[in-house]
Scaffold this motif. Sequence first.
Motif, PDB file in Angstrom:
ATOM      1  N   GLY A  30      28.158  57.655 -10.236  1.00 34.68           N
ATOM      2  CA  GLY A  30      26.906  58.092 -10.856  1.00 34.68           C
ATOM      3  C   GLY A  30      26.419  59.441 -10.378  1.00 34.68           C
ATOM      4  N   GLY A  81      27.899  53.026  -7.331  1.00 34.59           N
ATOM      5  CA  GLY A  81      26.511  53.165  -7.744  1.00 34.59           C
ATOM      6  C   GLY A  81      25.603  52.380  -6.808  1.00 34.59           C
ATOM      7  N   SER A 138      18.377  54.769 -14.285  1.00 34.72           N
ATOM      8  CA  SER A 138      19.069  54.875 -13.004  1.00 34.72           C
ATOM      9  C   SER A 138      18.170  54.423 -11.853  1.00 34.72           C
TER      10      SER A 138
END
Length: 329
Positions: A30, A81, A138
Amino acid sequence: MSFVSLVFIQSAACTRAPDSGARRVRIAIGGQNQLVYLPTTLARELGLYREEGLDVELQDHAGGAKALQALVGGSADVVCGFYDHTIQMAADQRELVAFVTMLRFPGLVLVTSPQSAATVTSISDLKGKIAGVTAAGSSTQMLLTYLLQKHGVPVDSVSVTGIGASATAVAAVESGKVDVGVMTDPALTIVQRRAPAVRVLVDLRHVEGVKQTYGTSTYPASVLYAKAEWVRANRDTASRLARAIRRTLEWMQTHSAEEIADKTPADFRGDDRTLYVDALKNTMAMYSPDGVMQAEGAKAVHAVLAQSMDKVKNATIDLSKTYTNEFVR
């Protein structure tokens, strides 16, 4: 429909790369050049994937949400992530498992633009302002939502926009396109060097900031996670991956920021090696020494998400199914 509501698609089993005989694995990251994800790339630079018999493809994505989408869509086997995504997906009855932990602190920093530093002195001042996050959905946005709710600021009173994590984030904060931004290093150190007037509102690179924000001494962030069925079907590969990352973390604990920088790809360091070294020094405390997920930390992440997301609050989630330490012990 949000990314966490997408239909899961069975990912292909891990295959052996032609010629080399190594196990091929696709890892979606990410935001690869962020220091919060550095161990994944550093393991490649140190040759540890190869030593573990792995042929690893590293995919760079604009934020953790995009990396998760790659996993859901089947174009990646594993995600590098934040751990909170496994809990969010568990609330949707989707089983993801984190199998090695890279960060014991999130490494995220909420910082003002130089133009807003005089008027935004606390979270409470964010009403009516523009806040930048890496990407919608996110973990940077999850942090922002939690902070707003904790300080009594209506979430819908703040405009949220995606600014990425590297050069675009630096430009957005430095120019005042956003009033505040959730940033990571090395982008944060670049902004602070160019615009010393910026004000840090929350700093989660160190235990003090984590305790102040979450009331806990550990808050796991960057991990490797995959679909539970992939881990069950590829236990040996997951073990090799976890071992490569653990070995990388151990190597980082015994080497200086300068030595780590020397092993980092040149395009990650940019033109100013000294600045990159300084960014590393500012963040070294956040790295896990052993890759182990602490139960206290997993509970803290769940508690925070339950405060800011109704679907997590209302779901019955077995945290023991969202992570495993079997491959790092």
